[in-house]
Scaffold this motif. Structure first.
Motif, mmCIF file in Angstrom:
data_model
loop_
_atom_site.group_PDB
_atom_site.id
_atom_site.type_symbol
_atom_site.label_atom_id
_atom_site.label_comp_id
_atom_site.label_asym_id
_atom_site.label_seq_id
_atom_site.Cartn_x
_atom_site.Cartn_y
_atom_site.Cartn_z
ATOM 1 N N SER A 174 0.831 -1.193 0.000
ATOM 2 C CA SER A 174 0.000 0.000 0.000
ATOM 3 C C SER A 174 0.875 1.255 0.000
ATOM 4 O O SER A 174 1.716 1.420 0.883
ATOM 5 C CB SER A 174 -0.904 0.035 1.232
ATOM 6 O OG SER A 174 -1.514 1.311 1.359
ATOM 7 N N PRO A 175 0.731 2.149 -0.974
ATOM 8 C CA PRO A 175 1.563 3.362 -0.998
ATOM 9 C C PRO A 175 1.387 4.226 0.245
ATOM 10 O O PRO A 175 2.314 4.914 0.659
ATOM 11 C CB PRO A 175 1.064 4.108 -2.243
ATOM 12 C CG PRO A 175 0.417 3.061 -3.090
ATOM 13 C CD PRO A 175 -0.174 2.071 -2.129
ATOM 14 N N LEU A 176 0.201 4.155 0.863
ATOM 15 C CA LEU A 176 -0.077 5.029 1.994
ATOM 16 C C LEU A 176 0.309 4.392 3.324
ATOM 17 O O LEU A 176 1.084 4.942 4.090
ATOM 18 C CB LEU A 176 -1.558 5.410 2.010
ATOM 19 C CG LEU A 176 -1.969 6.371 3.125
ATOM 20 C CD1 LEU A 176 -1.206 7.685 3.005
ATOM 21 C CD2 LEU A 176 -3.467 6.617 3.098
ATOM 22 N N THR A 177 -0.224 3.208 3.603
ATOM 23 C CA THR A 177 0.003 2.585 4.903
ATOM 24 C C THR A 177 1.227 1.691 4.924
ATOM 25 O O THR A 177 1.648 1.233 5.984
ATOM 26 C CB THR A 177 -1.213 1.752 5.329
ATOM 27 O OG1 THR A 177 -1.365 0.648 4.415
ATOM 28 C CG2 THR A 177 -2.484 2.587 5.310
ATOM 29 N N ALA A 178 1.818 1.393 3.758
ATOM 30 C CA ALA A 178 2.968 0.504 3.631
ATOM 31 C C ALA A 178 2.659 -0.920 4.079
ATOM 32 O O ALA A 178 3.559 -1.704 4.324
ATOM 33 C CB ALA A 178 4.190 1.044 4.379
ATOM 34 N N GLY A 179 1.376 -1.262 4.186
ATOM 35 C CA GLY A 179 0.997 -2.641 4.505
ATOM 36 C C GLY A 179 1.220 -3.534 3.293
ATOM 37 O O GLY A 179 0.760 -3.226 2.200
ATOM 38 N N GLY A 180 1.950 -4.624 3.495
ATOM 39 C CA GLY A 180 2.298 -5.459 2.352
ATOM 40 C C GLY A 180 1.903 -6.910 2.447
ATOM 41 O O GLY A 180 1.966 -7.623 1.446
ATOM 42 N N LEU A 181 1.479 -7.389 3.628
ATOM 43 C CA LEU A 181 1.226 -8.822 3.769
ATOM 44 C C LEU A 181 -0.056 -9.245 3.057
ATOM 45 O O LEU A 181 -0.093 -10.296 2.410
ATOM 46 C CB LEU A 181 1.170 -9.202 5.250
ATOM 47 C CG LEU A 181 2.467 -8.942 6.033
ATOM 48 C CD1 LEU A 181 2.339 -9.466 7.452
ATOM 49 C CD2 LEU A 181 3.658 -9.583 5.338
ATOM 50 N N ASP A 182 -1.117 -8.458 3.169
ATOM 51 C CA ASP A 182 -2.345 -8.815 2.456
ATOM 52 C C ASP A 182 -2.152 -8.767 0.942
ATOM 53 O O ASP A 182 -2.496 -9.730 0.241
ATOM 54 C CB ASP A 182 -3.498 -7.897 2.868
ATOM 55 C CG ASP A 182 -4.828 -8.353 2.278
ATOM 56 O OD1 ASP A 182 -5.397 -9.319 2.804
ATOM 57 O OD2 ASP A 182 -5.269 -7.759 1.281
ATOM 58 N N PRO A 183 -1.568 -7.691 0.393
ATOM 59 C CA PRO A 183 -1.325 -7.702 -1.058
ATOM 60 C C PRO A 183 -0.446 -8.857 -1.513
ATOM 61 O O PRO A 183 -0.678 -9.441 -2.568
ATOM 62 C CB PRO A 183 -0.641 -6.352 -1.304
ATOM 63 C CG PRO A 183 -1.103 -5.478 -0.202
ATOM 64 C CD PRO A 183 -1.246 -6.382 0.986
ATOM 65 N N CYS A 184 0.563 -9.215 -0.731
ATOM 66 C CA CYS A 184 1.471 -10.267 -1.193
ATOM 67 C C CYS A 184 0.759 -11.605 -1.267
ATOM 68 O O CYS A 184 1.017 -12.402 -2.171
ATOM 69 C CB CYS A 184 2.719 -10.337 -0.318
ATOM 70 S SG CYS A 184 2.680 -11.491 1.054
#
Length: 396
Positions: free
Chosen positions: A282-292
């Motif tokens: 996520s560009p905003l929250t930098a959350g990456g585990l769900d997208p991955c």
């Protein structure tokens, strides 16, 4: 010097993080021969991520309960002064912190059980004469693979070798992790907007009653005294710690975070990228585990089709430019956050969170159900899976 050769494989996956493990395991369960290489000698060493799973992930994926911390429903946002924070409470369980080291160990065992050949202590160095070159414990070896998957992080070597896009906008983050000093705490995620501590991003304290995470992240060029110095300053006065004593022994994590959005060119006839390598954060929250995890499912679908039909054009469906259009709003907010360069500007911007519209917007961003887009499968891909009697093995 003649290099050794490994037996040929259908798919070479480079990088055994969550995206690489999940992709390799799913392809092996669909009957394909898979080799998974990672430069670490132990997957539970050198963890870089906080390991935050959001509600949508918890609802859609079958994660091992024993590797998840207590649920978190509270987010507390602070201006640079730490005064008059905005507290957001959700009626649902919004976040849980995963024990990433344990998840890696479990994922590696599941991969091995599915038939994946796991090569640890093995670095991907490039291509030579149509083969991929790996530098392992016994020296360099070559392996021929029909496709290669880059799951090798924000600075992907696979992306470089395949001529695919590479991340250009990166934050750097660092945090300390230690056992929570009290089990009576209300699990909460505390975030501070202060460009002195976290230029272009946030500083945070996450305490779920089991572990405390104290961290900062921002654009590396904007740290006047370095990332470690900023983390030390923040940890000494961080809100949410309530005067608790930090133990002498802590786990330290650090690494780059791509925030430029999903890259446009993430596939070619020879392979594709997943996870941080593709900018799926996520560009905003930098959350990456769900997208991955979601992106790994898409990668498995297109590769399964290409492997079964021999048609490499199936990989054209794995198109970052099309998916990137779904991130316009978050990319615009990222640009706005990157422009906050002084505490005064951060304080003024923070005041918007105290009115009803600002609170509602913050809740939509922080407690929302949006994530990596789930495109509809192509008719061709559906026909292949139906004809062979296979189905996606990853729980939704």
């Amino acid at each position: 010097m003649l290099r050794g050769q490994l037996p040929a494989t259908d798919v070479l996956v480079v990088g055994a993080g969550l995206a690489g493990l999940r992709t390799a395991t799913a392809l092996a369960r669909r009957g394909h021969d898979v080799v998974l290489a990672d430069r670490r000698t132990r997957l539970d060493a050198g963890v870089r991520t906080t390991g935050i799973f959001v509600r949508r992930t918890l609802e859609d994926f079958d994660l091992p309960e024993r590797h998840l911390g207590p649920p978190i429903r509270r987010m507390v946002l602070y201006p640079p002064s730490h005064r008059r924070p905005v507290t957001l409470d959700s009626p649902r369980d919004e976040y849980r912190v995963g024990d990433i080291a344990a998840l890696y160990r479990t994922g590696a065992q599941e991969a091995a059980d599915a038939g994946v050949r796991l090569l640890l202590g093995t670095r991907y160095t490039g291509r030579s004469d149509g083969r991929h070159v790996l530098d392992g414990p016994d020296g360099p070896v070559e392996i021929r693979a029909r496709f290669v998957i880059g799951a090798d992080g924000a600075r992907s070597a696979v992306a470089r070798e395949l001529g695919l896009d590479r991340n250009s906008e990166l934050l750097v983050g660092a945090e300390e992790v230690y056992p929570s000093p009290t089990r009576d705490v209300v699990p909460a995620f505390h975030c501070v907007v202060d460009p002195r501590l976290a230029p272009g991003y946030l500083a945070w304290v996450l305490d779920d009653g089991e572990h405390t995470h104290v961290g900062v992240a921002g654009y590396p060029a904007r740290y006047p005294h370095g990332l470690r110095h900023a983390l030390r300053d923040f940890a000494a006065n961080a809100p949410g710690l309530d005067g608790t004593r930090r133990p002498d022994a802590v786990e330290r994590r650090a690494g780059p975070i791509p925030v430029g959005g999903l890259l446009r060119r993430i596939s070619c006839p020879d392979g594709l990228l997943v996870g941080d390598a593709s900018g799926a954060v996520s560009p905003l929250t930098a959350g990456g585990l769900d997208p991955c995890l979601r992106q790994a499912e898409q990668a498995v679908d297109v590769l399964d089709e290409a492997l079964q039909t021999g048609d490499r054009s199936a990989l054209t469906r794995y198109d970052g430019a099309t998916l990137r259009a779904r991130f316009r709003g978050r990319l615009a907010l990222r640009r706005g956050l990157s422009l906050v360069r002084t505490p005064a500007v951060a304080t003024v911007a923070f005041t918007a969170l105290r009115n009803p519209l600002g609170r509602a917007a913050a809740q939509r961003i922080l407690f929302g159900h949006g994530s990596f887009p789930d495109p509809k499968p192509s008719p061709a891909g559906h026909a292949v899976r139906t004809a062979t009697g296979t189905a996606a093995d990853t729980a939704r």
